[in-house]
Design a protein around this motif. Structure first.
Motif, short mmCIF file in Angstrom:
data_model
loop_
_atom_site.label_atom_id
_atom_site.label_comp_id
_atom_site.label_asym_id
_atom_site.label_seq_id
_atom_site.Cartn_x
_atom_site.Cartn_y
_atom_site.Cartn_z
N TYR A 335 0.85 -1.20 0.00
CA TYR A 335 0.00 0.00 0.00
C TYR A 335 0.88 1.25 0.00
CZ TYR A 335 -3.60 3.37 1.30
OH TYR A 335 -4.46 4.45 1.31
N ASP A 336 0.68 2.09 -1.00
CA ASP A 336 1.40 3.36 -1.11
C ASP A 336 0.58 4.42 -0.39
OD1 ASP A 336 2.49 5.80 -1.87
OD2 ASP A 336 2.99 5.13 -3.89
N ILE A 337 1.03 4.80 0.80
CA ILE A 337 0.27 5.71 1.65
C ILE A 337 0.25 7.14 1.10
CG2 ILE A 337 2.21 6.33 3.14
CD1 ILE A 337 0.26 6.25 5.51
N LEU A 361 8.98 -0.06 3.40
CA LEU A 361 8.78 -0.06 4.84
C LEU A 361 8.06 -1.33 5.28
CD1 LEU A 361 7.63 3.65 5.32
CD2 LEU A 361 9.92 2.69 5.60
N LEU A 362 8.34 -1.76 6.50
CA LEU A 362 7.77 -3.01 7.01
C LEU A 362 6.25 -2.98 7.02
CD1 LEU A 362 10.15 -3.79 10.01
CD2 LEU A 362 9.94 -5.07 7.89
N HIS A 363 5.64 -1.86 7.44
CA HIS A 363 4.20 -1.84 7.64
C HIS A 363 3.42 -1.57 6.35
CE1 HIS A 363 5.35 2.43 7.95
NE2 HIS A 363 4.16 2.66 7.39
N SER A 364 4.10 -1.39 5.18
CA SER A 364 3.39 -1.03 3.96
C SER A 364 3.19 -2.19 3.00
CB SER A 364 4.13 0.10 3.25
OG SER A 364 5.42 -0.34 2.84
N THR A 365 3.51 -3.40 3.42
CA THR A 365 3.36 -4.55 2.54
C THR A 365 3.17 -5.82 3.35
OG1 THR A 365 4.39 -5.86 0.77
CG2 THR A 365 5.86 -4.90 2.40
N THR A 366 2.56 -6.82 2.74
CA THR A 366 2.44 -8.14 3.36
C THR A 366 3.61 -9.04 2.97
OG1 THR A 366 1.12 -9.00 1.51
CG2 THR A 366 -0.07 -7.98 3.33
#
Length: 597
Positions: A335-337, A361-366
């Motif tokens: 997800y591109d925030i 970043l760790l929190h932007s992808t599964t």
């Protein structure tokens, strides 16, 4: 060749059954077959003459190879055809279809159209078959509508039409959809889509781009009213919308009639609704309506997002379940925030990146951290804009853009680079040539975006490996005779260059002996360009000004004034390329034959 007991050597392929040669030919383009094997032996020539499954690809082809195909292959021997009128091959389709009208391709099963001309730009094709002269008074696409005369066309791919105002419905109306199994269109209205789905009962693969400019169109897209389920198993749809948003529910209504889908790709380029981000709802729909689906790729550009209900961690949590991850391969998403884009990895992972950008970043992808190499392995175009060190390496960079004067070879493998664009004015040409020779062994396309001097080079400074040269961002204007591009780039086949006079163009045409495609941007010769654009016999004008075109007047050209004054030329090279058999193919064939025995 292999030795024989007699004086005459035996050609290795002559000992193979023609069925094996046919099988090998099935995997090669027509021009590769002819260039490699024609006139190697009487037996091979006979096989080439009787082979009826040629795949003809004229995309960016050299003029000499185009002529070779035209002289050697009949239209009834061709099963797939790619035509292109791009800047490297102007007027190609007109030339080819004048010699081989589309209705003669009785065995054609697939046709691809790329950048096909349908506009009023000045163009010229030099052919000697006067009986086809009237053909050029109309555009190529109007004659491609005769595609209906091809009885069993199975694949139609239209990559791009030069004229954006072209009425696609006229082309679609000329197609016999009954046998069509694979269709790709660069633009499709919802009315076209309805026609396609109703008239193509055997269609299994569909790739379309929809532009929906009114609210009614969105509803028409979703409600196609098919009585029976569609047998489509491979579907790719890109959607632009400028009115209502595209929601997940609209996709569900449309896709619920396609229970045989195995591969699905959705790209909402604009106007995506927030509910496209709901992974749990996608899961329920797929389990119920698309039981055979094994590949699902998407890229959703969301507008008017509710940040309270849809934040990054909330979104990605829905795509971390076993439904998404316990697959082979897994359906990873990112997800591109910043731009509010949800996309699958690796299909929609960026292929182009600036080195100075922050890593994923760790929190932007599964995607698990230990598999981040999957993300970076997708990068095939790298812009080096900083000298920063990197903890990762780009392993598959084929296109390199330099904005700095130093290359850290620890972060990428220079031996894989095929295209190099240099934008930093601090580079000297001598230094650049040295790096290319020592480290970039695969480089064949060079673009230089700064003014340089050849006077600093010696006679030994040349790049024989460069086949495509782009000098479009600086003006070639030196009047010195020793300022000779042909010495530094002796084997250039395709050239794009900005010049200040037509005399420079004539000079380059006569000096670059291997040149086949030339795009010349003339910036400061208004008197001569005005004469050129109004000249009644342009072909005569070209042959009078250049020795090369006077000697071999088989060429085409197009005058393009849409972005400055451009002359696009497509011509035969001055030096004939020597015939060379592909020895690695011979080894492959011989080993295969031994295994067959």
């Amino acid at each position: 060749m292999i030795p024989s007991l007699g004086k005459q050597p035996i050609f290795i392929l002559d000992s193979l059954p023609k069925e094996i040669i046919y099988t090998i030919f099935d995997y090669l383009w027509a021009h590769d077959i002819l260039y490699s094997f024609l006139d190697s032996s009487a037996i091979i020539n006979s096989i080439i003459l009787t082979y009826h499954n040629y795949h003809v690809n004229f995309k960016s082809i050299l003029k000499c190879l185009f002529d070779l195909v035209c002289c050697s292959i009949r239209s009834n021997q061709i099963t797939s055809l790619i035509l292109s009128d791009d800047n490297e091959t102007p007027c190609q389709s007109k030339v080819y279809l004048s010699l081989f009208p589309i209705e003669e391709f009785i065995n054609l099963r697939a046709i691809t159209l790329s950048d096909i001309e349908n506009d009023n730009r000045t163009s010229f094709t030099n052919i000697h078959q006067l009986k086809y002269l009237n053909y050029f008074e109309t555009d190529t696409l109007s004659h491609l509508w005769m595609i209906e005369t091809i009885p069993k066309l199975k694949r139609l791919i239209v990559n791009k039409i030069s004229d954006h105002d072209y009425n696609h419905e006229n082309l679609l109306c000329a197609i016999s959809f009954f046998y069509l199994r694979n269709l790709t269109l660069p633009y499709c209205s919802y009315n076209n889509l309805r026609q396609i789905l109703r008239s193509a009962p055997k269609l299994t693969s569909l790739n379309i781009s929809l532009i929906i400019s009114d609210c009614t169109g969105i509803d028409y897209f979703a409600e196609q009213h098919q009585e029976a389920p569609l047998i489509i198993n491979n579907l790719t749809i890109s959607i632009h919308t400028f009115t209502r948003t595209i929601s997940r529910l609209l996709f569900e209504r449309f896709l619920s009639r396609m229970p045989y889908l195995q591969q699905l790709e959705l790209n909402v380029i604009s106007g995506g609704s927030s509910n496209l981000l709901e992974g749990n709802q996608w899961k329920l729909f797929i389990q119920k309506h698309l039981p055979l689906l094994f590949a699902f790729n998407f890229k959703f550009k969301i507008i008017n997002i509710d940040r309270n209900n849809y934040h990054t961690e909330n979104i990605l949590t829905q795509f971390r379940s076993s439904f998404w991850l316990n697959r082979n391969p897994a359906w990873y998403v990112a997800y591109d925030i910043n731009d509010f884009i949800l996309y699958t990895i690796p299909r929609f992972a960026p292929h182009t990146i600036k080195h100075s950008l922050l890593p994923i970043l760790l929190h932007s992808t599964t995607l698990p951290a230990e598999q981040y190499f999957t993300y970076y392995n997708q990068i095939n175009e790298l812009e080096l804009d900083a000298n920063e060190k990197s903890s990762y390496q780009y392993t598959n960079v084929q296109r390199l853009i330099l904005l700095i004067t130093k290359i850290d070879e620890n972060i990428l493998d220079l031996s894989k680079v095929e295209f190099l664009c240099v934008k930093s004015v601090s580079w000297s040409l001598k230094k650049l040539l040295r790096i290319i020779k020592t480290s970039m062994i695969r480089l064949y396309h060079l673009k230089i975006d700064f003014s340089f001097s050849l006077l600093e080079l010696s006679d030994n400074d040349s790049l024989a490996q460069i086949r495509i040269l782009d000098l479009s961002e600086f003006i070639y204007s030196s009047k010195k005779e020793d300022y000779d591009l042909s010495t530094v780039f002796p084997y250039v086949e395709r050239l794009t260059i900005r010049i200040t006079s037509l005399l420079q163009m004539f000079y380059l045409i006569d000096r670059l002996m291997h040149l086949s495609s030339g795009s010349f941007h003339i910036t400061n010769d208004s008197d001569n360009t005005k004469e050129l654009s109004t000249e009644s016999d342009l072909h005569k004008w070209f042959t009078e000004k250049t020795k090369r075109l006077r000697k071999n007047n088989s060429f085409t050209y197009r005058l393009d004034s849409q972005s400055g004054f451009w002359i696009r030329l497509w011509m035969n090279s001055e030096i004939e390329r020597p015939k060379k058999v592909f020895y690695h193919y011979l080894i492959f064939i011989w080993r295969g034959f031994l295994c067959f025995l």
